[in-house]
Motif scaffolding. Sequence first.
Motif, PDB file in Angstrom:
ATOM      1  N   LEU A   1     -23.605 113.587  52.088  1.00  0.00           N
ATOM      2  CA  LEU A   1     -24.817 112.828  52.384  1.00  0.00           C
ATOM      3  C   LEU A   1     -24.663 112.214  53.763  1.00  0.00           C
ATOM      4  N   MET A   2     -25.614 112.508  54.649  1.00  0.00           N
ATOM      5  CA  MET A   2     -25.563 112.010  56.021  1.00  0.00           C
ATOM      6  C   MET A   2     -26.696 111.022  56.258  1.00  0.00           C
ATOM      7  N   ASP A   3     -26.523 110.161  57.270  1.00  0.00           N
ATOM      8  CA  ASP A   3     -27.625 109.303  57.677  1.00  0.00           C
ATOM      9  C   ASP A   3     -28.560 110.109  58.581  1.00  0.00           C
ATOM     10  N   GLY A   4     -29.593 109.457  59.105  1.00  0.00           N
ATOM     11  CA  GLY A   4     -30.573 110.171  59.900  1.00  0.00           C
ATOM     12  C   GLY A   4     -30.022 110.798  61.166  1.00  0.00           C
TER      13      GLY A   4
ATOM     14  N   THR B   1     -33.309  92.971  52.477  1.00  0.00           N
ATOM     15  CA  THR B   1     -32.677  91.709  52.122  1.00  0.00           C
ATOM     16  C   THR B   1     -32.646  91.581  50.612  1.00  0.00           C
ATOM     17  N   ASP B   2     -32.025  90.509  50.119  1.00  0.00           N
ATOM     18  CA  ASP B   2     -31.792  90.360  48.689  1.00  0.00           C
ATOM     19  C   ASP B   2     -33.057  90.259  47.859  1.00  0.00           C
ATOM     20  N   ASP B   3     -34.183  89.904  48.452  1.00  0.00           N
ATOM     21  CA  ASP B   3     -35.402  89.748  47.671  1.00  0.00           C
ATOM     22  C   ASP B   3     -36.361  90.918  47.848  1.00  0.00           C
ATOM     23  N   GLN B   4     -35.876  92.022  48.386  1.00  0.00           N
ATOM     24  CA  GLN B   4     -36.727  93.186  48.597  1.00  0.00           C
ATOM     25  C   GLN B   4     -36.060  94.432  48.050  1.00  0.00           C
ATOM     26  N   CYS B   5     -36.867  95.334  47.521  1.00  0.00           N
ATOM     27  CA  CYS B   5     -36.318  96.609  47.067  1.00  0.00           C
ATOM     28  C   CYS B   5     -36.534  97.662  48.156  1.00  0.00           C
ATOM     29  N   THR B   6     -35.810  98.751  48.044  1.00  0.00           N
ATOM     30  CA  THR B   6     -35.911  99.854  48.997  1.00  0.00           C
ATOM     31  C   THR B   6     -36.722 100.971  48.368  1.00  0.00           C
ATOM     32  N   SER B   7     -37.753 101.419  49.053  1.00  0.00           N
ATOM     33  CA  SER B   7     -38.606 102.491  48.563  1.00  0.00           C
ATOM     34  C   SER B   7     -38.457 103.701  49.484  1.00  0.00           C
ATOM     35  N   LEU B   8     -37.931 104.794  48.949  1.00  0.00           N
ATOM     36  CA  LEU B   8     -37.654 105.993  49.731  1.00  0.00           C
ATOM     37  C   LEU B   8     -38.443 107.180  49.191  1.00  0.00           C
ATOM     38  N   THR B   9     -38.868 108.039  50.103  1.00  0.00           N
ATOM     39  CA  THR B   9     -39.491 109.304  49.732  1.00  0.00           C
ATOM     40  C   THR B   9     -38.462 110.410  49.908  1.00  0.00           C
ATOM     41  N   VAL B  10     -38.198 111.148  48.837  1.00  0.00           N
ATOM     42  CA  VAL B  10     -37.192 112.209  48.849  1.00  0.00           C
ATOM     43  C   VAL B  10     -37.899 113.561  48.826  1.00  0.00           C
ATOM     44  N   TRP B  11     -37.583 114.395  49.799  1.00  0.00           N
ATOM     45  CA  TRP B  11     -38.138 115.746  49.887  1.00  0.00           C
ATOM     46  C   TRP B  11     -37.000 116.728  49.667  1.00  0.00           C
ATOM     47  N   ARG B  12     -37.131 117.584  48.690  1.00  0.00           N
ATOM     48  CA  ARG B  12     -36.060 118.526  48.351  1.00  0.00           C
ATOM     49  C   ARG B  12     -36.117 119.740  49.280  1.00  0.00           C
ATOM     50  N   LYS B  13     -35.842 119.444  50.552  1.00  0.00           N
ATOM     51  CA  LYS B  13     -35.838 120.488  51.578  1.00  0.00           C
ATOM     52  C   LYS B  13     -35.114 119.965  52.807  1.00  0.00           C
ATOM     53  N   SER B  14     -34.328 120.831  53.434  1.00  0.00           N
ATOM     54  CA  SER B  14     -33.649 120.463  54.669  1.00  0.00           C
ATOM     55  C   SER B  14     -34.573 120.696  55.857  1.00  0.00           C
TER      56      SER B  14
ATOM     57  N   LYS C   1     -41.412 103.335  56.529  1.00  0.00           N
ATOM     58  CA  LYS C   1     -41.953 103.397  57.890  1.00  0.00           C
ATOM     59  C   LYS C   1     -42.052 104.831  58.402  1.00  0.00           C
ATOM     60  N   GLY C   2     -41.585 105.775  57.602  1.00  0.00           N
ATOM     61  CA  GLY C   2     -41.588 107.171  58.036  1.00  0.00           C
ATOM     62  C   GLY C   2     -40.354 107.558  58.804  1.00  0.00           C
ATOM     63  N   ASN C   3     -39.321 106.708  58.804  1.00  0.00           N
ATOM     64  CA  ASN C   3     -38.077 107.005  59.516  1.00  0.00           C
ATOM     65  C   ASN C   3     -37.153 107.872  58.661  1.00  0.00           C
ATOM     66  N   LEU C   4     -36.495 108.832  59.303  1.00  0.00           N
ATOM     67  CA  LEU C   4     -35.500 109.648  58.620  1.00  0.00           C
ATOM     68  C   LEU C   4     -34.245 108.804  58.409  1.00  0.00           C
ATOM     69  N   VAL C   5     -33.850 108.611  57.134  1.00  0.00           N
ATOM     70  CA  VAL C   5     -32.700 107.745  56.856  1.00  0.00           C
ATOM     71  C   VAL C   5     -31.524 108.488  56.232  1.00  0.00           C
ATOM     72  N   PHE C   6     -31.795 109.541  55.453  1.00  0.00           N
ATOM     73  CA  PHE C   6     -30.724 110.351  54.866  1.00  0.00           C
ATOM     74  C   PHE C   6     -31.106 111.824  54.965  1.00  0.00           C
ATOM     75  N   ARG C   7     -30.074 112.667  54.988  1.00  0.00           N
ATOM     76  CA  ARG C   7     -30.303 114.114  54.995  1.00  0.00           C
ATOM     77  C   ARG C   7     -29.107 114.816  54.382  1.00  0.00           C
ATOM     78  N   VAL C   8     -29.370 115.970  53.803  1.00  0.00           N
ATOM     79  CA  VAL C   8     -28.322 116.842  53.262  1.00  0.00           C
ATOM     80  C   VAL C   8     -28.667 118.251  53.707  1.00  0.00           C
TER      81      VAL C   8
ATOM     82  N   ALA D   1     -27.673 104.371  49.703  1.00  0.00           N
ATOM     83  CA  ALA D   1     -26.922 105.616  49.918  1.00  0.00           C
ATOM     84  C   ALA D   1     -26.289 106.084  48.614  1.00  0.00           C
ATOM     85  N   PHE D   2     -25.738 105.154  47.850  1.00  0.00           N
ATOM     86  CA  PHE D   2     -25.127 105.524  46.578  1.00  0.00           C
ATOM     87  C   PHE D   2     -26.192 105.999  45.594  1.00  0.00           C
ATOM     88  N   ALA D   3     -27.357 105.364  45.608  1.00  0.00           N
ATOM     89  CA  ALA D   3     -28.453 105.807  44.751  1.00  0.00           C
ATOM     90  C   ALA D   3     -28.855 107.228  45.095  1.00  0.00           C
ATOM     91  N   MET D   4     -28.897 107.556  46.395  1.00  0.00           N
ATOM     92  CA  MET D   4     -29.237 108.917  46.804  1.00  0.00           C
ATOM     93  C   MET D   4     -28.145 109.897  46.404  1.00  0.00           C
TER      94      MET D   4
END
Length: 213
Positions: free
Chosen positions: A73-76, A27-40, A54-61, A199-202
């Motif tokens: 760039l794909m979603d989970g 939501t507008d008052d929260q930031c998004t914190s993602l862990t990026v692993w440079r591996k498929s 939460k440990g959910n897969l959200v993006f992949r390349v 997604a654009f940030a990624m």
Amino acid sequence: MKMFLFLKSLSRSVHQEQPDPPEFIKTDDQCTSLTVWRKSLIISCNGFTVIDSKGNLVFRVDNYIGRPEELILMDGSGKSVLTMRRRKKLTVVDSWHVYEGEVDDCIRKKLSKRPICCVKKQMNILQSGQNILAYVYYGASNKRYAYTVEGSYANRSCKVFDESRRVVAEIKRKEAAIGGISFGVEVFMLIVQPGFDPAFAMALVLLLDQMFS
């Protein structure tokens, strides 16, 4: 796969003191914190794996081999979110067009596809005393930039600024909450401020990796 499971548990522990948001795009008052692993997660491919707090897969390349002319760039679930295509003009400046969805799908349907932005590498990274890595322009134009990316991608320390110099996204080194374990540069954090598309940030992360790796 063991590393992925470890990152999932670590991502939860790092954020356990903070309330989990109901959805990935906050939501507008929260930031998004993602862990990026440079591996498929696909054995035969190089790429990126991105998980949320939460440990959910959200993006992949998965199509990341060498210096490709196109990145998707794909979603989970594997659905194409953004397509990045290297501009073919005869120039020494590395620049890319970013499109919504999958470009080839539009070509098959004979639909026109206009880029939502152009990302251009800054050749003189010490210009005006600022360590500017890239400019993000509106559409296909290179006349007015919407964002600048500054810092050092090699050190995984970058910030994305809008026209008013407000930080909208940030790349940071990731360390374990317990024991101060360092993951080096293969695992890092992507922090996205409210109102900026994760997604654009990624997508910017992928292009910085192409330009500065």
